[in-house]
Structure formats: C-alpha cells, structure tokens
Write an enzyme that holds these catalytic residues in place. Structure first.
Site, short mmCIF file in Angstrom:
data_model
loop_
_atom_site.label_atom_id
_atom_site.label_comp_id
_atom_site.label_asym_id
_atom_site.label_seq_id
_atom_site.Cartn_x
_atom_site.Cartn_y
_atom_site.Cartn_z
N VAL A 197 0.81 -1.22 0.00
CA VAL A 197 0.00 0.00 0.00
C VAL A 197 0.85 1.27 0.00
O VAL A 197 0.30 2.38 0.04
CB VAL A 197 -1.01 0.02 1.17
CG1 VAL A 197 -2.06 -1.06 0.99
CG2 VAL A 197 -0.31 -0.12 2.52
N ASN B 245 -4.27 1.57 8.40
CA ASN B 245 -3.53 1.16 9.59
C ASN B 245 -2.10 0.74 9.30
O ASN B 245 -1.30 0.62 10.23
CB ASN B 245 -4.29 0.00 10.26
CG ASN B 245 -3.51 -0.64 11.38
OD1 ASN B 245 -3.46 -0.13 12.48
ND2 ASN B 245 -2.87 -1.76 11.09
N SER C 116 -0.58 7.73 16.30
CA SER C 116 0.13 7.30 17.50
C SER C 116 0.29 8.50 18.43
O SER C 116 0.19 9.66 17.99
CB SER C 116 1.52 6.76 17.13
OG SER C 116 2.26 6.43 18.29
N TYR D 151 9.58 7.69 12.50
CA TYR D 151 8.25 7.19 12.84
C TYR D 151 7.36 8.33 13.37
O TYR D 151 6.21 8.48 12.95
CB TYR D 151 8.38 6.08 13.89
CG TYR D 151 7.06 5.56 14.41
CD1 TYR D 151 6.35 4.60 13.70
CD2 TYR D 151 6.53 6.01 15.62
CE1 TYR D 151 5.14 4.10 14.18
CE2 TYR D 151 5.32 5.51 16.11
CZ TYR D 151 4.64 4.56 15.38
OH TYR D 151 3.45 4.08 15.86
N ALA E 219 7.63 11.50 12.82
CA ALA E 219 7.30 12.41 11.73
C ALA E 219 6.15 11.86 10.89
O ALA E 219 5.25 12.60 10.48
CB ALA E 219 8.53 12.65 10.85
#
Length: 256
Positions: free
Chosen positions: A62, A88, A140, A154, A156
């Site tokens: 994806v 997700n 998150s 992560y 960012a």
C-alpha cells in the site's frame, strides 16, 4: 448501543498483525464485509479465516499507487462497495539520527504516511459514488504528542498523518465522508511481547492505569468513528493510552 454496520464493507490495511488484526476482527464481529490487506497473502488469509465467510485477504504493497488501486478494485469486485477504510499499515524500526539513513527514513514515511494518502486516494471514487464514507487513520501518541529516541522518522510519519487528516476532512466533508484518527499508546501486540517482560513492566509503570492497552481498545475506537453515531465528527483524533501522556514527569507518577 451503536447502530448496526452489518453488510457494509471495510478495508483494513496492515490487517494481518497487531492492531490491524484487532481492527479487522472487531469489524468482522460487527458483521462488516472485511478485506484484510497485507503484503503477505497467507497471513491476510489466516486473519480472514478467523473472521469467517464475509472476510477475505488481499496481498498488496500500500506504499504504491498500484497496490492501493488493486486493493480498492478487489473490495468492489468482492463486496460491491467501500464504506469504511481503516488506514492502519505501519512499521516502526528504530534508528537514532546518527545512524538513520535516507533509505530508512523514506521507507518509514512511505509505509506509514504515503500509504495513508494513497489508500484514501484509491477509495475516494467508490465513496463519492456512494455519497458517504468513513476513513479512520491509525496514528500514534509518538510524534503528535511525545517523542522517543530512535523514532524520529516514525514520529514524523504519525504527526504527518494528522496534518493530512485535517485538510482531507475539510475537502471530503461535502461528500459526507469523515476522516478521523485513533492515537494508540503502548498496546500489547506481537511486537511488544517480543521485547520481554522487563520492558513491558517498566512501560506499564509509566502509565496511570498501570497496564498496557489491548488491540480491542484501539479497534473499539475505530469502530466508533466508523459508526452512524460519529457521523458529525470529522478531522478529530482520540488518544487511547490509559492516561500515559497525562503525567507532567515521573515525579507525578511517584506522587501517586
């Protein structure tokens, strides 16, 4: 009690493991046709088998336009509509700035943030034709609220998802399509189990509720955003973290 979503169709990217698997199973339990998307067909099929006959697996990358377009086509071919997208898919390899390479950074941004845009882009024609849709992003607390050494890329990507969400929500509101985000704290998944009991206990001690969350905690929040009851909520995020971001410092926890 939420109104029934039975018979609607949801796509869950990154749906073969962890939080994605929990989301897919929760939506399947609610009676939705569920397309579990993963890079690994066998793993996606396994989760589909756990849900039942109204679920199926699909292999796609994806982070690519081709993968997302194929995913949307599969959902339409199999179920006739796309009502909900749970974007997700995500990875979280750790690397501190001195060791972080351009390839590392691009890989995380591509998997976590670009895939979010591409997934939404791919389902829009079907949702617009239907005149309604629900898009739920898995962000998150790391990035939008907190930081952690080794996760600058992560963080960012997860903060970027919320920036994307707000403008997307404005643009899609006239089409009766909502865009919202769930922001998990520390959740007990396969990845968390792998780090060992000492780390898990130390993490739990930093959370006011003194425990890690479950994948069901995140899945239930996603299901609410997909529901009719959330029809007038868009461009918003909900933190599901047991109160982890609330203490000012460790002293606040010690004072308890």
């Amino acid at each position: 009690m939420l109104k029934s979503l039975q018979g609607q169709t949801v796509i869950v990217t990154g749906g073969s493991k962890g939080i994605g698997r929990g989301i897919a199973k929760r939506f399947g339990l609610a009676g939705l046709n569920t397309l579990i998307v993963s890079r690994n067909q066998a793993e996606a099929d396994k989760v589909a088998g756990e849900i039942g006959k109204h679920a199926s697996g699909f292999a796609a990358d994806v982070s690519t336009l081709e993968g997302c377009e194929a995913m949307a086509k599969a959902a339409l071919d199999r179920y006739g509509a796309i009502n909900v997208l749970c974007a997700n898919a995500g990875i979280f390899p750790a690397a501190k700035l001195g060791d972080l390479t351009v390839a590392d950074f691009d890989h995380v941004i591509g998997t976590n943030l670009r895939s979010c845009f591409l997934s939404v882009h791919a389902v829009l024609p079907a949702m617009k034709k239907l005149g309604a849709g629900r898009i739920v992003l898995t962000s998150s607390i790391t990035g939008p609220i907190t930081g952690y050494p080794g996760w600058s890329h992560y963080g960012a990507s997860k903060a970027g998802q919320l920036g994307f969400m707000r403008t997307a929500a404005i643009e899609l509101a006239p089409h009766n399509i909502t865009v919202n985000a769930v922001m998990p704290g520390n959740i007990m998944t396969e990845g968390m189990e792998a780090v060992g009991p000492e780390y898990i206990q130390k993490t739990a001690d930093s959370i006011p509720m003194k425990k890690l969350g479950s994948v069901d905690d995140i899945a239930n929040a996603a299901l609410f955003f997909a529901s009719e009851e959330a029809a007038y909520i868009t461009g918003q995020q909900i933190v599901v973290d047991g109160g982890q971001v609330l203490p000012e410092n460790q002293g606040a926890m010690d004072a308890m």
